[in-house]
Scaffold this active site. Sequence first.
Site, PDB file in Angstrom:
ATOM      1  CD1 TRP A 101      25.768   6.330  14.244  1.00  0.00           C
ATOM      2  CD2 TRP A 101      23.702   5.977  13.226  1.00  0.00           C
ATOM      3  NE1 TRP A 101      26.081   6.657  13.071  1.00  0.00           N
ATOM      4  CE2 TRP A 101      24.758   6.176  12.166  1.00  0.00           C
ATOM      5  CE3 TRP A 101      22.389   5.745  13.024  1.00  0.00           C
ATOM      6  CZ2 TRP A 101      24.133   6.568  11.081  1.00  0.00           C
ATOM      7  CZ3 TRP A 101      22.105   5.663  11.646  1.00  0.00           C
ATOM      8  CH2 TRP A 101      22.964   6.053  10.823  1.00  0.00           C
ATOM      9  CG  ASP A 169      24.467   0.185  16.953  1.00  0.00           C
ATOM     10  OD1 ASP A 169      25.278  -0.585  16.201  1.00  0.00           O
ATOM     11  OD2 ASP A 169      24.157   1.356  16.603  1.00  0.00           O
ATOM     12  CE  LYS A 193      28.796   2.740   9.620  1.00  0.00           C
ATOM     13  NZ  LYS A 193      27.494   2.703  10.315  1.00  0.00           N
TER      14      LYS A 193
HETATM   15  C1  PLP Z   1      26.342   3.269  10.149  1.00  0.00           C
HETATM   16  C2  PLP Z   1      25.628   3.102  11.734  1.00  0.00           C
HETATM   17  C3  PLP Z   1      24.404   2.569  11.772  1.00  0.00           C
HETATM   18  C4  PLP Z   1      23.521   2.568  10.725  1.00  0.00           C
HETATM   19  O1  PLP Z   1      23.596   1.495  10.252  1.00  0.00           O
HETATM   20  P1  PLP Z   1      22.466   0.810   8.901  1.00  0.00           P
HETATM   21  O2  PLP Z   1      23.160  -0.207   8.429  1.00  0.00           O
HETATM   22  O3  PLP Z   1      22.698   2.152   7.850  1.00  0.00           O
HETATM   23  O4  PLP Z   1      21.280   0.890   9.523  1.00  0.00           O
HETATM   24  C5  PLP Z   1      23.757   2.547  13.239  1.00  0.00           C
HETATM   25  N1  PLP Z   1      24.626   2.685  14.339  1.00  0.00           N
HETATM   26  C6  PLP Z   1      25.983   2.808  14.037  1.00  0.00           C
HETATM   27  C7  PLP Z   1      26.845   2.930  15.341  1.00  0.00           C
HETATM   28  C8  PLP Z   1      26.532   3.101  12.879  1.00  0.00           C
HETATM   29  O5  PLP Z   1      27.896   3.477  12.748  1.00  0.00           O
END
Ligand code: PLP
Length: 358
Positions: A101, A169, A193
């Site tokens: 990511w 993030d 999540k």
């Molecule tokens: C799942 C995830 C993403 C992607 O998220 P989307 O909502 O599908 O864009 C980005 N960063 C991390 C750390 C993730 O776990």
Amino acid sequence: MRVYNFSAGPSTMPIEVLKQIQAEFLDYNGSGMNPMEMSHRGKVYDDIHNEAINLVKDLLFVPDDYYILLLQGGATQQFEAVPMNLLGKNNKADYVNTGHWSTNAIKTAMPHGDILEVASSKDKNFTYIPDATNFIRPDARYLHITTNNTIRGTRFTKLPKTNVPIVADMSSNILSEVFPVSDYAVIYAGAQKNIACAGVTLVIVKKELVDNDYTLPYTPLMYKWKTQADKNSLYNTCPTFNIYVMMRMLQHLKKQGGISEIYKADKEKADKLYNFIDNSKLYSNNVNPADRSLMNIVFTTGNEETDAQFVKEATAANIISIKGHKSVGGLRASLYNAMTMEGVDYLLDFMKKFELKK
Ligand SMILES: *Cc1c(COP(=O)(O)O)cnc(C)c1O
């Protein structure tokens, strides 16, 4: 029948919340409607919207000088929105690469400015968190990190020492640990999540950074944080159902005692699984112990065929989404807030039996 769902996302939800949503599906709070059917400009929905935002503020102790935005487009859209909103005046930004990511975040930011990867754990297959402290450019506009690495199973337990504003993030570990929001300039997370179901994206951003003077000149209106910040995230139709689910999820979290209690439970679940793996002859986890994720626990039997056999037998035993990400292989158990200790024990029991047969 419900399954034991170890999916990395979208992931399992608390049964209590699912039942509550089911119970009020046709008639939310006497309105005679489901939140997905009601006007986003009406009083009933407005209360849901503000309650969701207030719960974020409450649970994460968000200071008053931050906006709490409820957006669409997922974390992936923020990979683009972050540089577009911040690089207008000083186009330098530093990134720490800790896996899939972060790599995506870096690639997405690249065309928007002078983007530098200041630290990476690629040399050891992203199995640890590198210390970026000595490499951050003092004049960088921001430093971007991925606090929990969903695919590799690592997490930041301490931040790099820097005066450069940190953008994080937190998609896969928000609401699982207590942290001071004021350590960050921007926090963003997709909902699927730990927050709600997919379709809403939480962005917590310092108010002073939300200024159209800081955006890149070509930033589309819907990528500008200011567009939604000025309208309490109601510039256009928001994902009303998702935000309602988010509200119910956050209320549930609060009822459990808030993030400090959730952290204790999450830590206990993760420790139990790591302890078992560390003491087992069959399974192993190759992450630097100090940097282990509490949310995503990667492990392997060390043999591709045995891992495949594990997945097959686990599925037959009602344990689903236990396979590692395709870029890594092996196995992965995601233990987000909604995974119960009972679920972890069920998995452990299966793992023990599988090991005995080997
Ligand atoms: C799942 C995830 C993403 C992607 O998220 P989307 O909502 O599908 O864009 C980005 N960063 C991390 C750390 C993730 O776990």
